[in-house]
Design a protein around this motif. Structure first.
Motif, PDB file in Angstrom:
ATOM      1  N   THR A 157      37.983  30.512  -0.544  1.00  0.00           N
ATOM      2  CA  THR A 157      36.929  29.511  -0.698  1.00  0.00           C
ATOM      3  C   THR A 157      36.925  28.958  -2.119  1.00  0.00           C
ATOM      4  O   THR A 157      36.829  27.742  -2.319  1.00  0.00           O
ATOM      5  N   LEU A 158      37.035  29.847  -3.099  1.00  0.00           N
ATOM      6  CA  LEU A 158      37.051  29.405  -4.494  1.00  0.00           C
ATOM      7  C   LEU A 158      38.228  28.453  -4.740  1.00  0.00           C
ATOM      8  O   LEU A 158      38.069  27.420  -5.387  1.00  0.00           O
ATOM      9  N   GLN A 159      39.396  28.794  -4.203  1.00  0.00           N
ATOM     10  CA  GLN A 159      40.556  27.923  -4.379  1.00  0.00           C
ATOM     11  C   GLN A 159      40.350  26.590  -3.663  1.00  0.00           C
ATOM     12  O   GLN A 159      40.737  25.538  -4.177  1.00  0.00           O
ATOM     13  N   SER A 160      39.721  26.608  -2.504  1.00  0.00           N
ATOM     14  CA  SER A 160      39.443  25.358  -1.781  1.00  0.00           C
ATOM     15  C   SER A 160      38.480  24.474  -2.567  1.00  0.00           C
ATOM     16  O   SER A 160      38.621  23.243  -2.566  1.00  0.00           O
ATOM     17  N   VAL A 161      37.511  25.078  -3.236  1.00  0.00           N
ATOM     18  CA  VAL A 161      36.589  24.307  -4.077  1.00  0.00           C
ATOM     19  C   VAL A 161      37.342  23.703  -5.260  1.00  0.00           C
ATOM     20  O   VAL A 161      37.127  22.538  -5.618  1.00  0.00           O
ATOM     21  N   ILE A 162      38.240  24.459  -5.856  1.00  0.00           N
ATOM     22  CA  ILE A 162      39.064  23.934  -6.954  1.00  0.00           C
ATOM     23  C   ILE A 162      39.897  22.754  -6.454  1.00  0.00           C
ATOM     24  O   ILE A 162      39.978  21.713  -7.115  1.00  0.00           O
ATOM     25  N   ASP A 163      40.497  22.901  -5.285  1.00  0.00           N
ATOM     26  CA  ASP A 163      41.298  21.821  -4.714  1.00  0.00           C
ATOM     27  C   ASP A 163      40.453  20.573  -4.465  1.00  0.00           C
ATOM     28  O   ASP A 163      40.900  19.447  -4.714  1.00  0.00           O
ATOM     29  N   ALA A 164      39.223  20.765  -3.994  1.00  0.00           N
ATOM     30  CA  ALA A 164      38.321  19.628  -3.779  1.00  0.00           C
ATOM     31  C   ALA A 164      37.990  18.946  -5.106  1.00  0.00           C
ATOM     32  O   ALA A 164      37.986  17.719  -5.198  1.00  0.00           O
ATOM     33  N   GLY A 165      37.728  19.726  -6.140  1.00  0.00           N
ATOM     34  CA  GLY A 165      37.468  19.164  -7.462  1.00  0.00           C
ATOM     35  C   GLY A 165      38.658  18.380  -7.989  1.00  0.00           C
ATOM     36  O   GLY A 165      38.498  17.298  -8.575  1.00  0.00           O
ATOM     37  N   HIS A 166      39.850  18.915  -7.747  1.00  0.00           N
ATOM     38  CA  HIS A 166      41.069  18.216  -8.165  1.00  0.00           C
ATOM     39  C   HIS A 166      41.196  16.885  -7.436  1.00  0.00           C
ATOM     40  O   HIS A 166      41.544  15.861  -8.039  1.00  0.00           O
ATOM     41  N   SER A 167      40.904  16.877  -6.145  1.00  0.00           N
ATOM     42  CA  SER A 167      40.956  15.629  -5.362  1.00  0.00           C
ATOM     43  C   SER A 167      39.979  14.596  -5.894  1.00  0.00           C
ATOM     44  O   SER A 167      40.310  13.411  -5.996  1.00  0.00           O
ATOM     45  N   VAL A 168      38.780  15.043  -6.256  1.00  0.00           N
ATOM     46  CA  VAL A 168      37.784  14.127  -6.821  1.00  0.00           C
ATOM     47  C   VAL A 168      38.308  13.537  -8.132  1.00  0.00           C
ATOM     48  O   VAL A 168      38.268  12.326  -8.342  1.00  0.00           O
ATOM     49  N   ALA A 169      38.818  14.388  -9.002  1.00  0.00           N
ATOM     50  CA  ALA A 169      39.268  13.936 -10.324  1.00  0.00           C
ATOM     51  C   ALA A 169      40.483  13.017 -10.244  1.00  0.00           C
ATOM     52  O   ALA A 169      40.594  12.073 -11.037  1.00  0.00           O
ATOM     53  N   THR A 170      41.388  13.258  -9.300  1.00  0.00           N
ATOM     54  CA  THR A 170      42.576  12.403  -9.214  1.00  0.00           C
ATOM     55  C   THR A 170      42.241  11.010  -8.689  1.00  0.00           C
ATOM     56  O   THR A 170      43.031  10.090  -8.866  1.00  0.00           O
ATOM     57  N   ALA A 171      41.073  10.852  -8.094  1.00  0.00           N
ATOM     58  CA  ALA A 171      40.646   9.526  -7.621  1.00  0.00           C
ATOM     59  C   ALA A 171      40.058   8.670  -8.747  1.00  0.00           C
ATOM     60  O   ALA A 171      39.875   7.468  -8.573  1.00  0.00           O
ATOM     61  N   TRP A 172      39.783   9.282  -9.893  1.00  0.00           N
ATOM     62  CA  TRP A 172      39.243   8.530 -11.021  1.00  0.00           C
ATOM     63  C   TRP A 172      40.331   7.676 -11.655  1.00  0.00           C
ATOM     64  O   TRP A 172      41.499   8.074 -11.678  1.00  0.00           O
ATOM     65  N   PRO A 173      39.960   6.531 -12.230  1.00  0.00           N
ATOM     66  CA  PRO A 173      40.957   5.681 -12.876  1.00  0.00           C
ATOM     67  C   PRO A 173      41.471   6.247 -14.209  1.00  0.00           C
ATOM     68  O   PRO A 173      42.538   5.863 -14.674  1.00  0.00           O
TER      69      PRO A 173
END
Length: 141
Positions: free
Chosen positions: A21-37
């Motif tokens: 779960t912790l790794q999945s949350v990290i992956d979700a955070g990474h997905s959010v950040a990579t969408a930033w310009p």
């Protein structure tokens, strides 16, 4: 048992039992950040809104709340009341998810998953790219 020892016991159990779960949350955070310009953003909504949406879409809110039960079981306690995926038990902050539950003695167990660092003046949010160990913070207040 001293509070720091209780917090350490809970943290160890959560890392053992909820690493996926912790790794999945990290992956979700990474997905959010990579969408930033750019590497960071100024608006907290650029963090909280997409992160909350991703966590819900991936079914992680129930897993995050499950960490409260796992944590309290590690210290032979329980969460009073029935946590639901809404404030004050689970909130997505500009730093990441925060779960909170009331222990049997009235103290609060707070589990923070710090995905994003916040810099002030001017305010900027940046993905920390943490490991599960760096991500997880446990406190009893």
């Amino acid at each position: 048992m001293p509070v720091t020892q209780l917090e350490s016991t809970i943290r160890t159990r959560l890392l053992e039992s909820h690493r996926e779960t912790l790794q999945s949350v990290i992956d979700a955070g990474h997905s959010v950040a990579t969408a930033w310009p750019t590497d960071d953003v100024q608006e907290s909504g650029a963090v909280t809104e997409p992160l909350e949406r991703l966590l819900r879409e991936q079914g992680l809110t129930a897993d995050l709340l499950g960490m409260l039960q796992t944590g309290t079981a590690a210290i032979n306690d329980t969460v009073q009341g029935r946590p639901i995926p809404a404030p004050p038990y689970l909130v997505i902050t500009s730093r990441g998810p925060l779960c909170r539950g009331t222990l049997s003695d009235g103290r609060r167990l707070v589990v923070v998953l710090e995905l994003f660092a916040v810099r002030r003046s001017p305010t900027r949010y940046r993905f920390r790219d943490p490991t599960p160990e760096e991500l997880l913070s446990v406190s009893i207040r």
